[in-house]
Structures are given as C-alpha cells and as structure tokens.
Scaffold this motif. Structure first.
Motif, PDB file in Angstrom:
ATOM      1  N   UNK A  54       0.833  -1.207   0.000  1.00 47.70           N
ATOM      2  CA  UNK A  54       0.000   0.000   0.000  1.00 47.70           C
ATOM      3  C   UNK A  54       0.869   1.258   0.000  1.00 47.70           C
ATOM      4  N   UNK A  55       1.993   1.210   0.722  1.00 48.47           N
ATOM      5  CA  UNK A  55       2.921   2.345   0.723  1.00 48.47           C
ATOM      6  C   UNK A  55       3.398   2.666  -0.694  1.00 48.47           C
ATOM      7  N   UNK A  56       3.605   1.637  -1.505  1.00 52.10           N
ATOM      8  CA  UNK A  56       4.202   1.831  -2.825  1.00 52.10           C
ATOM      9  C   UNK A  56       3.318   2.645  -3.761  1.00 52.10           C
ATOM     10  N   UNK A 107      -0.079   8.237  -4.838  1.00 54.25           N
ATOM     11  CA  UNK A 107      -1.063   8.291  -5.923  1.00 54.25           C
ATOM     12  C   UNK A 107      -2.472   8.150  -5.361  1.00 54.25           C
ATOM     13  N   UNK A 108      -2.648   7.184  -4.440  1.00 53.03           N
ATOM     14  CA  UNK A 108      -3.974   6.941  -3.870  1.00 53.03           C
ATOM     15  C   UNK A 108      -4.501   8.155  -3.122  1.00 53.03           C
ATOM     16  N   UNK A 109      -3.642   8.820  -2.364  1.00 52.04           N
ATOM     17  CA  UNK A 109      -4.060   9.975  -1.568  1.00 52.04           C
ATOM     18  C   UNK A 109      -4.006  11.283  -2.356  1.00 52.04           C
ATOM     19  N   UNK A 110      -3.380  11.234  -3.548  1.00 50.51           N
ATOM     20  CA  UNK A 110      -3.124  12.454  -4.316  1.00 50.51           C
ATOM     21  C   UNK A 110      -2.335  13.454  -3.464  1.00 50.51           C
ATOM     22  N   UNK A 144       3.656  11.676  -0.069  1.00 49.29           N
ATOM     23  CA  UNK A 144       4.066  11.301   1.290  1.00 49.29           C
ATOM     24  C   UNK A 144       5.570  11.083   1.375  1.00 49.29           C
ATOM     25  N   UNK A 145       6.275  11.347   0.270  1.00 49.47           N
ATOM     26  CA  UNK A 145       7.737  11.280   0.219  1.00 49.47           C
ATOM     27  C   UNK A 145       8.252   9.891   0.602  1.00 49.47           C
ATOM     28  N   UNK A 146       7.559   8.863   0.127  1.00 49.45           N
ATOM     29  CA  UNK A 146       8.017   7.496   0.379  1.00 49.45           C
ATOM     30  C   UNK A 146       9.209   7.203  -0.513  1.00 49.45           C
ATOM     31  N   UNK A 147      10.334   6.891   0.107  1.00 50.26           N
ATOM     32  CA  UNK A 147      11.593   6.650  -0.594  1.00 50.26           C
ATOM     33  C   UNK A 147      12.068   5.233  -0.313  1.00 50.26           C
ATOM     34  N   UNK A 148      12.023   4.381  -1.328  1.00 50.63           N
ATOM     35  CA  UNK A 148      12.452   2.986  -1.157  1.00 50.63           C
ATOM     36  C   UNK A 148      13.963   2.883  -1.314  1.00 50.63           C
ATOM     37  N   UNK A 165       2.365  12.101   5.622  1.00 52.76           N
ATOM     38  CA  UNK A 165       1.453  10.957   5.745  1.00 52.76           C
ATOM     39  C   UNK A 165       0.199  11.373   6.514  1.00 52.76           C
ATOM     40  N   UNK A 166       0.381  12.084   7.614  1.00 51.66           N
ATOM     41  CA  UNK A 166      -0.763  12.568   8.390  1.00 51.66           C
ATOM     42  C   UNK A 166      -1.645  13.498   7.574  1.00 51.66           C
ATOM     43  N   UNK A 167      -1.020  14.473   6.939  1.00 52.33           N
ATOM     44  CA  UNK A 167      -1.797  15.452   6.171  1.00 52.33           C
ATOM     45  C   UNK A 167      -2.467  14.799   4.962  1.00 52.33           C
ATOM     46  N   UNK A 168      -1.761  13.880   4.327  1.00 55.26           N
ATOM     47  CA  UNK A 168      -2.316  13.215   3.154  1.00 55.26           C
ATOM     48  C   UNK A 168      -3.557  12.401   3.479  1.00 55.26           C
ATOM     49  N   UNK A 169      -3.475  11.599   4.552  1.00 52.80           N
ATOM     50  CA  UNK A 169      -4.637  10.809   4.962  1.00 52.80           C
ATOM     51  C   UNK A 169      -5.778  11.715   5.429  1.00 52.80           C
ATOM     52  N   UNK A 170      -5.434  12.775   6.177  1.00 54.05           N
ATOM     53  CA  UNK A 170      -6.475  13.677   6.692  1.00 54.05           C
ATOM     54  C   UNK A 170      -7.209  14.367   5.545  1.00 54.05           C
TER      55      UNK A 170
END
Length: 374
Positions: A52-54, A58-61, A64-68, A140-145
């Motif tokens: 889901x992180x990956x 895109x899902x939240x538009x 979230x700066x996810x860096x693998x 992540x917090x702001x994106x989900x909110x």
C-alpha cells in the motif's frame, strides 16, 4: 477513517483527536517503513502495508515522500548471521524480498561504516530489504487527513473523549470536551493512551504497557546516508537514516520503565549516542538538533491487536510497539474491514486480544512476555 470511506462507502465517520492531527506517535517516529517480519500474523500484515505504501502518494493524491532506499540490518557474529538468515529465508518463502550482503558488499553499499577489525563490534555483513525505506511522517498525516476529509469524514481536533456511553452492554457513543457524540461503532486507536481509554470503556486491564521511546535528529548536513542502517545485537539497538532536509534521524532502545512522558532521560540518550559512534564514528562532530519521545503501547509479545472487543460495537487497534508507522496503511485497511464487517480480515485474524489464552504468541524477537524487551 479513510479506508472506511473509500473501501466500504461509509460516510458518517468522525475522527476525534485530543490535540491536533499528527501530534501523537504518527508524527513522533523515525519514519522507517519495512516488512521484514517472519512469523505468521505479522508477515501478511506488514507486506500488505508495504504494498500500500508503494502507491500511497497516488492513492491519496498527496506526496508522502516514500523513498524505497533500502533497509540494511547489520550482523556482528556467525550466530547472529545464522539467526537472521533463518528469518530472511522465511521472508523469501513468503514472497517478501530479502538478500544477504557479505562484508565486501556492505563496504560498497555503505562505505563510511566502521569496518575496523579492532572495533568492539566488528561488522561481518548485513541483510538488505531493498523495497523498504522511509516516508515523511507529517506528509502521511496530512495526506490521509485531506483524503479522508474529501470523502466526507469529519476530523474534530482538540476534542478529548472523557467517557464512553453504553446501553445494555453496548457502546452507543462518547462524551467529549465538545459534547456528546452518538455512534453504534467506535474504533479505539490511541497508541500509548490505550490502557487509560480501555479502562474507561470497561475493557479492564489489557496486555499492554506504556513505555517511552526516544528519537533524535541532528543538524542538517550534505547527503551522507542513502539507506536505512539498523542493528539489534547483545550490546544494544540502533537505527538511522537521513531525512530529505539533511538531518540524521536515529534512535535506539526504550527507556525501560513505564511512563506517559513525551521526553526521555539521559542514560538512554548516551546509550544511543554510543551505539551511533560504534558503527558510524564520522557522526562524532555533528550536533544533535532536537530530541523527543513517543508513548509506545507495548504488547506482551511485541505484536499488535486489530480486532473486535468483548464490548459490542467497540473495536481495538493497539499494541504497535515499534511497528506503528510502517503499518499505517495496512493497519488502517484491516481496521476498516473489521469495523465495517464486524469480523477480522484474514490478514489480521490472528491479531486478537484472546490469542494469549489460546497459546498463540506472535513473538518476533523471542523475548517472552516482557513488553519492554520487544
């Protein structure tokens, strides 16, 4: 709340936050995301969460700066290597990516570690999960909110729950500092405050203790570390990465006693600093910019609960120990399914409160029923 609205088309949802969104552990962690778990009950959950992180931005538009950037777990002895080899081989059997790096490969991957053979803890190699990495906790917090709000979820900040309302043994709502709110279903996801609110709800004493975990960030420096480096060995526990701002973000063990304080003490501070210097002495002249603590809901076996409770209409999401941030998408997804369907998904079916009564211990570390040891 987001997954309840998105996956189950439920619109009459309220998120009640005592302070502000992101003011708790979701905004107080070291931002590491991984799925290197090997015991049934954990493997499916954390791998589902990583998937889901990956696609989360895109899902939240929302970025979230996810860096693998990878997650490197160092080893220091043949027995340590063999123990982790078993774990990472079980991961591979479960379809989770993992590989072993020998000493020369680790030197190439992270050249500025302390590779001296005279070191108190000489490095022998490491286990790498390439798909792991870091994300920006605030984003992540702001994106989900924002995404939840766009789906019709009401987010009520500065709203403390003071009492649970019941009728014929069922929860029917809560009293808050802003008034009564009626609801047939209530989800409890309050991290280190779980024991307090569970007692208020009538759940009694849960198999959870509250401990504080310190984290630190240094002054910003030029690009220095492009992966996550961790170790857990006889002498200690340490993990470090570099944020997009340039600060070195790191931490170690719990403070070792029960507390609700969001600040730490000096012995743990010095222990973490000595662990940092042992494997990365080049950090010695860098100044620590700030330090803080989060209140950890430590379970007896180090694994969480995503389940129904004995009180009809009350659902529990707790016991996350060190694993809360990395599990945010997966735990939210499973919690939403459990609340919407009044039963657990197959992913979280073992993560229930009565597992100890059945002799089911999801103990990754093998440390037994000692919360502070996980």
């Amino acid at each position: 709340a987001y997954y309840l609205a998105k996956n189950h088309n439920i619109k009459n949802i309220a998120v009640l936050e005592k302070n502000w969104i992101g003011g708790g552990n979701s905004g107080r962690n070291t931002t590491i995301v991984r799925s290197n778990y090997f015991i049934e009950g954990n493997t499916a959950l954390y791998e589902h969460s990583l998937k889901l992180w990956e696609t989360l931005s895109i899902d939240l538009n929302y970025n979230v700066m996810f860096s693998q950037r990878g997650h490197l777990n160092l080893v220091f002895s043949p027995s340590h290597r063999d123990s982790l080899m078993r774990k990472y081989n079980i991961m591979r059997l479960n379809g989770i990516d993992a590989e072993y790096l020998n000493l020369s490969q680790v030197k190439k991957f992270v050249p500025h570690l302390n590779f001296s053979t005279d070191n108190r803890i000489p490095i022998l190699g490491g286990f790498l999960q390439k798909r792991a990495g870091t994300a920006r906790h605030d984003a992540v917090n702001w994106g989900f909110a924002r995404a939840a709000s766009n789906l019709g979820v009401d987010i009520v900040q500065n709203c403390e729950v003071t009492k649970f309302l019941k009728e014929k043994g069922k929860v029917i709502g809560v009293e808050t500092t802003l008034g009564k709110i009626m609801s047939k279903k209530i989800g409890l996801a309050v991290a280190g405050s779980t024991s307090v609110l569970a007692k208020a709800a009538g759940l009694g004493k849960l198999p959870i203790e509250s401990h504080k975990l310190q984290a630190f960030v240094s002054e910003p420096i030029k690009p220095f570390l492009d992966t996550v480096v961790v170790y857990g060995y006889n002498h200690g526990h340490f993990y470090i990465s570099q944020s997009d701002k340039g600060g070195m973000v790191f931490g170690g063990n719990l403070d070792g006693y029960n507390s609700y304080a969001q600040k730490g003490n000096l012995p743990t501070y010095t222990d973490v600093m000595s662990a940092a210097m042992a494997i990365m002495p080049s950090l010695g002249r860098i100044k620590v910019l700030r330090q803080w603590s989060g209140i950890m809901d430590m379970s007896m076996d180090g694994s969480p609960f995503i389940c129904k409770t004995k009180i009809p209409g009350l659902y529990l999401n707790a016991g996350w120990c060190y694993g809360g941030f990395k599990a945010i998408p997966g735990s939210g997804w499973c919690f939403a399914y459990t609340i919407a369907n009044d039963k657990p998904h197959k992913i979280n079916k073992l993560l229930n409160l009565d597992r100890y009564e059945k002799g089911i211990h999801i103990d990754e570390s093998g440390n037994g029923p000692f919360p502070k040891a996980h």
